[in-house]
Scaffold this motif. Structure first.
Motif, PDB file in Angstrom:
ATOM      1  N   ARG A 321       0.822  -1.199   0.000  1.00 47.73           N
ATOM      2  CA  ARG A 321       0.000   0.000   0.000  1.00 47.73           C
ATOM      3  C   ARG A 321       0.868   1.267   0.000  1.00 47.73           C
ATOM      4  O   ARG A 321       0.627   2.195  -0.733  1.00 47.73           O
ATOM      5  CB  ARG A 321      -0.940  -0.018   1.203  1.00 47.73           C
ATOM      6  CG  ARG A 321      -2.077   0.972   1.054  1.00 47.73           C
ATOM      7  CD  ARG A 321      -3.163   0.761   2.072  1.00 47.73           C
ATOM      8  NE  ARG A 321      -4.320   1.557   1.726  1.00 47.73           N
ATOM      9  CZ  ARG A 321      -5.343   1.780   2.543  1.00 47.73           C
ATOM     10  NH1 ARG A 321      -5.349   1.255   3.745  1.00 47.73           N
ATOM     11  NH2 ARG A 321      -6.364   2.508   2.158  1.00 47.73           N
ATOM     12  N   ALA A 322       1.836   1.317   0.907  1.00 41.72           N
ATOM     13  CA  ALA A 322       2.844   2.377   0.930  1.00 41.72           C
ATOM     14  C   ALA A 322       2.235   3.774   0.843  1.00 41.72           C
ATOM     15  O   ALA A 322       2.603   4.577  -0.011  1.00 41.72           O
ATOM     16  CB  ALA A 322       3.854   2.161  -0.191  1.00 41.72           C
ATOM     17  N   PHE A 323       1.305   4.057   1.737  1.00 43.47           N
ATOM     18  CA  PHE A 323       0.609   5.340   1.729  1.00 43.47           C
ATOM     19  C   PHE A 323       1.430   6.367   2.503  1.00 43.47           C
ATOM     20  O   PHE A 323       1.454   6.366   3.727  1.00 43.47           O
ATOM     21  CB  PHE A 323      -0.779   5.177   2.347  1.00 43.47           C
ATOM     22  CG  PHE A 323      -1.619   6.427   2.337  1.00 43.47           C
ATOM     23  CD1 PHE A 323      -1.652   7.256   1.225  1.00 43.47           C
ATOM     24  CD2 PHE A 323      -2.382   6.778   3.434  1.00 43.47           C
ATOM     25  CE1 PHE A 323      -2.428   8.399   1.206  1.00 43.47           C
ATOM     26  CE2 PHE A 323      -3.173   7.914   3.435  1.00 43.47           C
ATOM     27  CZ  PHE A 323      -3.181   8.739   2.316  1.00 43.47           C
ATOM     28  N   GLY A 324       2.153   7.212   1.764  1.00 48.38           N
ATOM     29  CA  GLY A 324       2.943   8.240   2.417  1.00 48.38           C
ATOM     30  C   GLY A 324       4.338   8.361   1.832  1.00 48.38           C
ATOM     31  O   GLY A 324       4.617   7.905   0.722  1.00 48.38           O
ATOM     32  N   ALA A 325       5.224   8.980   2.611  1.00 46.14           N
ATOM     33  CA  ALA A 325       6.611   9.226   2.169  1.00 46.14           C
ATOM     34  C   ALA A 325       7.451   8.013   2.511  1.00 46.14           C
ATOM     35  O   ALA A 325       8.041   7.922   3.592  1.00 46.14           O
ATOM     36  CB  ALA A 325       7.154  10.484   2.850  1.00 46.14           C
ATOM     37  N   PHE A 326       7.527   7.043   1.588  1.00 52.12           N
ATOM     38  CA  PHE A 326       8.106   5.745   1.913  1.00 52.12           C
ATOM     39  C   PHE A 326       9.560   5.573   1.484  1.00 52.12           C
ATOM     40  O   PHE A 326      10.134   4.499   1.653  1.00 52.12           O
ATOM     41  CB  PHE A 326       7.252   4.606   1.344  1.00 52.12           C
ATOM     42  CG  PHE A 326       7.068   4.603  -0.160  1.00 52.12           C
ATOM     43  CD1 PHE A 326       8.040   4.111  -1.004  1.00 52.12           C
ATOM     44  CD2 PHE A 326       5.883   5.087  -0.719  1.00 52.12           C
ATOM     45  CE1 PHE A 326       7.850   4.097  -2.388  1.00 52.12           C
ATOM     46  CE2 PHE A 326       5.677   5.068  -2.086  1.00 52.12           C
ATOM     47  CZ  PHE A 326       6.668   4.574  -2.932  1.00 52.12           C
ATOM     48  N   LEU A 327      10.186   6.619   0.965  1.00 54.43           N
ATOM     49  CA  LEU A 327      11.581   6.491   0.533  1.00 54.43           C
ATOM     50  C   LEU A 327      12.544   6.925   1.637  1.00 54.43           C
ATOM     51  O   LEU A 327      12.340   7.961   2.285  1.00 54.43           O
ATOM     52  CB  LEU A 327      11.836   7.326  -0.715  1.00 54.43           C
ATOM     53  CG  LEU A 327      11.106   6.884  -1.988  1.00 54.43           C
ATOM     54  CD1 LEU A 327      11.624   7.683  -3.178  1.00 54.43           C
ATOM     55  CD2 LEU A 327      11.278   5.387  -2.246  1.00 54.43           C
ATOM     56  N   ARG A 328      13.584   6.152   1.807  1.00 52.33           N
ATOM     57  CA  ARG A 328      14.652   6.481   2.740  1.00 52.33           C
ATOM     58  C   ARG A 328      15.872   6.916   1.944  1.00 52.33           C
ATOM     59  O   ARG A 328      16.406   6.160   1.134  1.00 52.33           O
ATOM     60  CB  ARG A 328      15.003   5.267   3.602  1.00 52.33           C
ATOM     61  CG  ARG A 328      16.164   5.534   4.553  1.00 52.33           C
ATOM     62  CD  ARG A 328      16.647   4.262   5.210  1.00 52.33           C
ATOM     63  NE  ARG A 328      17.721   4.563   6.137  1.00 52.33           N
ATOM     64  CZ  ARG A 328      18.801   3.821   6.302  1.00 52.33           C
ATOM     65  NH1 ARG A 328      18.968   2.724   5.580  1.00 52.33           N
ATOM     66  NH2 ARG A 328      19.731   4.164   7.179  1.00 52.33           N
ATOM     67  N   ARG A 329      16.315   8.128   2.187  1.00 50.33           N
ATOM     68  CA  ARG A 329      17.488   8.654   1.478  1.00 50.33           C
ATOM     69  C   ARG A 329      18.681   8.649   2.416  1.00 50.33           C
ATOM     70  O   ARG A 329      18.620   9.171   3.516  1.00 50.33           O
ATOM     71  CB  ARG A 329      17.195  10.062   0.968  1.00 50.33           C
ATOM     72  CG  ARG A 329      16.018  10.062   0.004  1.00 50.33           C
ATOM     73  CD  ARG A 329      15.683  11.442  -0.552  1.00 50.33           C
ATOM     74  NE  ARG A 329      14.599  11.351  -1.493  1.00 50.33           N
ATOM     75  CZ  ARG A 329      13.344  11.744  -1.242  1.00 50.33           C
ATOM     76  NH1 ARG A 329      13.052  12.259  -0.085  1.00 50.33           N
ATOM     77  NH2 ARG A 329      12.412  11.607  -2.156  1.00 50.33           N
ATOM     78  N   THR A 330      19.774   8.045   1.969  1.00 51.12           N
ATOM     79  CA  THR A 330      20.973   7.930   2.788  1.00 51.12           C
ATOM     80  C   THR A 330      22.192   8.318   1.973  1.00 51.12           C
ATOM     81  O   THR A 330      22.165   8.345   0.745  1.00 51.12           O
ATOM     82  CB  THR A 330      21.168   6.510   3.305  1.00 51.12           C
ATOM     83  OG1 THR A 330      21.413   5.638   2.188  1.00 51.12           O
ATOM     84  CG2 THR A 330      19.955   6.007   4.053  1.00 51.12           C
ATOM     85  N   ALA A 331      23.295   8.591   2.660  1.00 49.66           N
ATOM     86  CA  ALA A 331      24.556   8.855   1.981  1.00 49.66           C
ATOM     87  C   ALA A 331      25.134   7.536   1.505  1.00 49.66           C
ATOM     88  O   ALA A 331      24.973   6.498   2.137  1.00 49.66           O
ATOM     89  CB  ALA A 331      25.538   9.538   2.919  1.00 49.66           C
ATOM     90  N   ARG A 332      25.834   7.573   0.385  1.00 48.68           N
ATOM     91  CA  ARG A 332      26.465   6.344  -0.127  1.00 48.68           C
ATOM     92  C   ARG A 332      27.630   5.946   0.772  1.00 48.68           C
ATOM     93  O   ARG A 332      28.313   6.770   1.317  1.00 48.68           O
ATOM     94  CB  ARG A 332      26.972   6.584  -1.552  1.00 48.68           C
ATOM     95  CG  ARG A 332      25.837   6.682  -2.555  1.00 48.68           C
ATOM     96  CD  ARG A 332      26.388   6.689  -3.972  1.00 48.68           C
ATOM     97  NE  ARG A 332      25.349   6.900  -4.940  1.00 48.68           N
ATOM     98  CZ  ARG A 332      24.561   5.949  -5.412  1.00 48.68           C
ATOM     99  NH1 ARG A 332      24.696   4.724  -4.978  1.00 48.68           N
ATOM    100  NH2 ARG A 332      23.630   6.217  -6.303  1.00 48.68           N
TER     101      ARG A 332
END
Length: 332
Positions: A321-332
Motif C-alpha cells: 500500500r505504501a501510503f505516504g513518504a516511503f523512501l529512505r534517502r541515505t549517503a552512499r
C-alpha cells in the motif's frame, strides 16, 4: 484472479495475527543511496527494497513484521526512522531504518491511517480515520498524544517545510483542513474535489495537491491563500500524488495507470500503465524516478521520469500500500 478493490478498501481490512513483533527478517546489505519502505498490509509487514545505485535496479533486502494491517508510512528526512500506522492495531510503530527493527509500538487508538513527520523529526502527525482528528505523537514520550480537530475521515497528511502548518485530506467532507502546528487549532477549511485521499506538498510548501477518489481529479491549492487554483482531470479513482521536477504523477487505482501532468501549465503529459491497483507513489530525491506500489499484483513499478515509462518491476509481497513518504534517502 487478481484482487479487485472497491471504495471499502480505503478503510483497512481486519488484522491478521496477534502480538508485538519486534524483530525483522533481514538480509545483510550495504548502505545504499535510497531504499523503499513499503507497507504490505495483508501480510502485516514492511518490505524494504534497495533501489540500486542507478535508482532503477530494485532488490528486496528485508521484511519487517508489523502487526495490525500496516498502511501509512513516513520516513524522516535524515533517513534514520520510519513511522508506520496500523489501522487495525490502533498503533504507530517506530522503526530504526538502518537496522530494520521495530523500536517501539505506540498505542494511539482510533483508526490511524495517514502519517507525516515534522521536518526536524518530531512530532509525528497521524490521521485518525474514524475520529475526525489529527493525533500528534511525540515518539520519545509514547504517552504524550495530543489532538487537533479535522474534518470527517482524515486520510492523507502533509507538513509544510517550516513545520508551521499541517494539512489533512478529509475524505468524507470533501475538504482539506489547515492546522496550526503550534496551537493545534484548525485555522482553515478548503473545499476540494470529491473524496480527497492523498495530499502532497510542493518542495517549497506553496502548493498542495489532493487526489480526489470520488471525482477522478486532482485539486491544486495555494497554501498561503488557502484557495483552490485549479482542478486537473486524471484517471479512475486517483489515490496519491508524487512530484518530480515540474511534473505531477498520480496513481489511478481502477485504471492501473499513472497520470502525468505539468505542474506549471497543468497540461497532461502522459498516461503510464503500471501494475494493477496502484496506490502509494513517491519520487526519488533527484527526481529521475518515481516508484509505485501496486496493491493487487504485489509489485513495485519504477518509472523513468525522462522517458515517462516503466523501466523495472519487482515483486515485493502481499498487498503493498505504501501510503505516504516511503523512501529512505541515505549517503552512499
Amino acid at each position: 484472479m487478481a484482487r479487485r478493490r472497491t471504495a471499502a478498501h480505503l478503510v483497512p481490512a481486519a488484522a491478521a495475527g496477534a502480538g508485538l513483533l519486534l524483530l525483522a527478517q533481514v538480509w545483510a546489505a550495504p548502505a545504499r543511496a535510497e531504499e523503499a519502505f513499503l507497507t504490505n498490509q495483508p501480510a502485516n509487514e514492511v518490505a524494504v527494497v534497495d533501489l540500486g545505485p542507478d535508482g532503477a535496479s530494485p532488490r528486496l533486502v528485508g521484511r519487517i513484521p508489523v502487526h495490525g494491517s500496516p498502511a501509512g508510512v513516513a520516513v524522516t528526512k535524515d533517513g534514520s526512522t520510519a513511522f508506520v500506522t496500523s489501522p487495525d492495531g490502533k498503533a504507530l510503530s517506530v522503526i530504526d531504518a538502518a537496522t530494520r527493527r521495530v523500536l517501539a509500538r505506540i498505542p494511539v487508538g482510533g483508526g490511524p491511517l495517514g502519517v507525516a513527520v515534522a521536518p526536524r523529526g518530531r512530532p509525528v502527525y497521524v490521521a485518525d480515520w474514524y475520529g475526525a482528528r489529527l493525533l500528534v505523537v511525540d515518539p520519545d514520550h509514547a504517552g504524550d498524544v495530543r489532538i487537533a480537530p479535522t474534518g470527517a475521515s482524515p486520510s492523507g497528511v502533509a507538513v509544510t517545510p517550516d513545520g508551521a502548518v499541517v494539512l489533512t485530506a478529509d475524505r468524507d467532507d470533501d475538504t482539506v483542513s489547515v492546522i496550526d502546528a503550534a496551537r493545534l487549532e484548525r485555522i482553515g477549511v478548503i473545499k476540494v474535489g470529491q473524496r480527497p485521499f492523498g495530499i502532497t506538498l510542493s518542495e517549497d510548501g506553496r502548493r498542495a495537491y489532493t487526489a480526489n477518489v470520488g471525482s477522478d481529479d486532482v485539486t491544486v491549492i495555494d497554501v498561503a491563500t488557502r484557495s483552490v487554483t485549479a482542478t486537473v482531470k486524471v484517471g479512475a479513482r486517483p489515490y496519491a500524488v508524487a512530484l518530480a521536477g515540474d511534473l505531477a504523477f498520480v496513481t489511478n487505482q481502477y485504471a492501473g495507470t499513472v497520470s502525468v501532468f505539468d505542474t506549471t501549465t497543468l497540461a497532461p503529459r502522459a498516461t503510464i500503465h503500471v501494475g494493477e491497483y496502484p496506490e502509494g507513489i513517491a519520487a526519488s530525491g533527484d527526481g529521475r524516478h518515481v516508484y509505485v506500489a501496486n496493491w493487487s499484483d504485489n509489485t513495485l513499478s519504477v518509472i523513468d521520469t525522462a522517458v515517462l515509462r516503466v523501466v523495472a518491476t519487482l515483486e515485493v509481497g502481499d498487498g503493498p500500500r505504501a501510503f505516504g513518504a516511503f523512501l529512505r534517502r541515505t549517503a552512499r
